[in-house]
Design a protein around this motif. Structure first.
Motif, short mmCIF file in Angstrom:
data_model
loop_
_atom_site.label_atom_id
_atom_site.label_comp_id
_atom_site.label_asym_id
_atom_site.label_seq_id
_atom_site.Cartn_x
_atom_site.Cartn_y
_atom_site.Cartn_z
N GLN A 109 0.97 -1.20 -0.12
CA GLN A 109 0.12 0.12 -0.14
C GLN A 109 0.76 1.28 0.08
OE1 GLN A 109 -0.20 -2.72 1.89
NE2 GLN A 109 -2.43 -3.11 1.94
N ASN A 110 1.89 1.32 0.85
CA ASN A 110 2.87 2.31 0.62
C ASN A 110 3.28 2.80 -0.98
OD1 ASN A 110 2.59 2.68 3.36
ND2 ASN A 110 4.42 1.68 3.98
N TRP A 111 3.81 1.70 -1.71
CA TRP A 111 4.43 1.69 -2.74
C TRP A 111 3.06 2.44 -3.89
CZ3 TRP A 111 9.48 1.58 -4.09
CH2 TRP A 111 10.22 0.87 -3.39
N GLU A 112 1.90 2.05 -3.46
CA GLU A 112 0.67 2.50 -4.29
C GLU A 112 0.43 3.85 -3.95
OE1 GLU A 112 -1.63 -1.88 -4.52
OE2 GLU A 112 -2.42 -0.15 -2.82
N GLN A 113 0.62 4.36 -2.66
CA GLN A 113 0.26 5.76 -2.41
C GLN A 113 1.33 6.46 -2.80
OE1 GLN A 113 -0.01 5.89 2.08
NE2 GLN A 113 -0.70 8.06 1.98
#
Length: 363
Positions: A211-215
C-alpha cells in the motif's frame, strides 16, 4: 583543630552561596514567552519569541526606533530590532524553503527586523540564533534579508506572530503589534520534499508494504513527480516483490500513469483489466474517469456492466443516464434516469437524477 575545621566549613558555604547567588531563577517574565508553529505539506515552521505589551507607550519610532541603531550595549553599533523582547526571536525551518522568494536552508535563525518609516521594513535572518536580543548583531552573519511592506491594522496589545494564510505550498507569517503588521511569505517545495522523504522511507520498514508503494506512486502522479519513477513504484506493488499483489487500485493507478506518459494502448488494456476486478463503486468511479477523459465508449461499457450486475441499484442507472446525456442520447438518458427514480434512491442520487431530467427537458 576545631577552629580550623569550622573555618573550612565557612569557606565552603561562602563559595556555595557566591556561586549560586547569580543563578537564573525560574520566575515569571514581564514579556511572556510564546511559540507558534505551522505545518506546510510535511514541513514545519516554528517561531519562538517573547511578547511585550504596548502599555500606552509610543511604539514605532520611539520604543522601537526606526533604522539600525547603537543600543548602547554589546558589540553592535548598528543593530535592528529584536522582533520581540528578551533573547533572540528565532525562526526554525525543518526543510529548505524560500522566504520572500529567496532560498533559506533548513535550520534555526535569529529573526530581526529593521523597521522603517513610510510602511517599509526589512526582515533579517541571522545565522547567530543564540545571542541576547540584537545587542550582538553582526551583519556578516546574515543568512537572508528581504524588504517588505507593512500594513496598518487594529490595535494588538501583545506582540503576536500569526500564520494568517496557508496554502498547500506556502504560508504568510505576520508580526503584529500595536497597529502595525509586518507580513512575509514562506514558500515550501512540498512535492520535492515529500518525494525525497518517500525515497528515504522506502529504505526502511515502510518499503515492505504494498500500500505504501501504491500511495507513493499515486502522489507522484498527481503532484508532478517523475512519472517513470512512479511507474517503477506501482510496478513494485503489482508484481516482483514478496509483498506484491495485483489489485483494482494499483492497476487503475498504473493505467493513469501510462495514459499520462502517452502510452495509450497499454492504458486502455489496463483499464479494461482493472474494470474486471472492480466492485460496484470502483467501477462507477472508473466510468466517471472515462467520462472526464472523453472516452465515452469505455464509460458506457463500465456503466452498463454495473447496471447488469446490480439491476436494483438506483445509482447505477443514474450514472448510466448521465453518461447517455453527455453523449447526447436524450432518449436513453431519460429512460435510465426515470428508472433510477423508480428504485427509491437515496437523497443525493435522487437530487442528481431530478436535476439531470430537468436539464434534459430544456434540450
Amino acid at each position: 583543630m576545631k577552629n580550623n575545621y569550622f573555618t573550612k566549613i565557612f569557606i565552603c558555604l561562602a563559595l556555595f552561596v557566591g556561586v549560586h547567588a547569580f543563578a537564573q531563577l525560574n520566575m515569571p517574565r514581564g514579556s511572556q514567552h510564546a511559540t507558534v508553529s505551522q505545518r506546510v505539506g510535511i514541513s514545519d515552521i516554528t517561531i519562538n519569541y517573547s511578547r511585550p505589551s504596548v502599555k500606552n507607550r509610543e511604539v514605532w519610532g520611539k520604543l522601537v526606533p526606526y533604522g539600525m541603531n547603537n543600543l548602547g550595549f554589546g558589540t553592535s553599533t548598528a543593530a535592528p530590532w529584536r522582533a520581540g523582547a528578551d533573547e533572540n526571536t528565532t525562526i526554525t525551518f525543518s526543510h529548505d524553503m524560500k522566504v520572500e522568494g529567496q532560498p533559506i536552508s533548513a535550520g534555526t535563525y535569529g529573526f530581526h527586523v529593521e523597521v522603517k518609516p513610510d510602511n517599509k521594513a526589512t526582515i533579517i535572518l541571522s545565522k547567530d540564533s543564540k545571542a541576547w536580543g540584537s545587542f550582538f548583531y553582526d551583519e556578516s552573519m546574515d543568512a537572508l534579508r528581504a524588504d517588505v511592506t507593512t500594513n496598518t491594522v487594529a490595535h494588538k496589545e501583545l506582540l503576536t506572530y500569526e500564520f494568517n494564510t496557508v496554502t498547500p505550498t506556502s504560508t504568510t507569517v505576520s508580526l503584529i503589534w500595536e497597529k502595525k503588521e509586518i507580513p512575509f511569505t514562506i514558500e515550501v517545495p512540498v512535492t520535492e520534499i515529500v518525494l525525497n522523504d518517500l525515497r528515504e522511507q522506502f529504505k526502511g520498514q515502510a518499503g515492505f508494504s504494498r500500500q505504501n508503494w501504491e500511495q507513493a506512486a499515486n502522489y507522484a502522479l498527481n503532484n508532478g513527480g517523475d512519472l517513470n519513477e512512479a511507474l517503477g513504484w506501482i510496478d513494485a506493488a503489482i508484481s516482483g516483490q514478496f509483498f506484491s499483489q495485483k489489485t483494482f487500485n494499483n492497476l487503475a493507478i498504473k493505467a493513469r500513469i501510462l495514459n499520462k506518459l502517452g502510452r495509450t494502448q497499454e492504458y486502455e488494456a489496463l483499464m479494461d483489466e482493472a474494470s474486471g476486478m472492480a466492485n460496484k463503486n470502483q467501477l462507477n468511479n472508473l466510468g466517471y474517469q472515462m467520462l472526464a477523459a472523453n472516452d465515452y465508449d469505455r464509460a458506457l461499457k463500465y456503466f452498463k456492466k454495473n447496471v447488469a450486475d446490480y439491476p436494483n441499484d438506483a445509482n447505477s442507472y443514474d450514472s448510466l443516464g448521465e453518461c447517455y446525456k453527455m453523449m447526447g442520447d436524450k432518449k436513453n438518458a431519460i429512460k435510465n434516469l426515470k428508472k433510477s427514480l423508480s428504485l427509491n434512491p437515496p437523497a443525493n442520487v435522487k437530487a442528481n437524477s431530478e436535476k439531470l431530467l430537468a436539464e434534459l427537458e430544456t434540450m
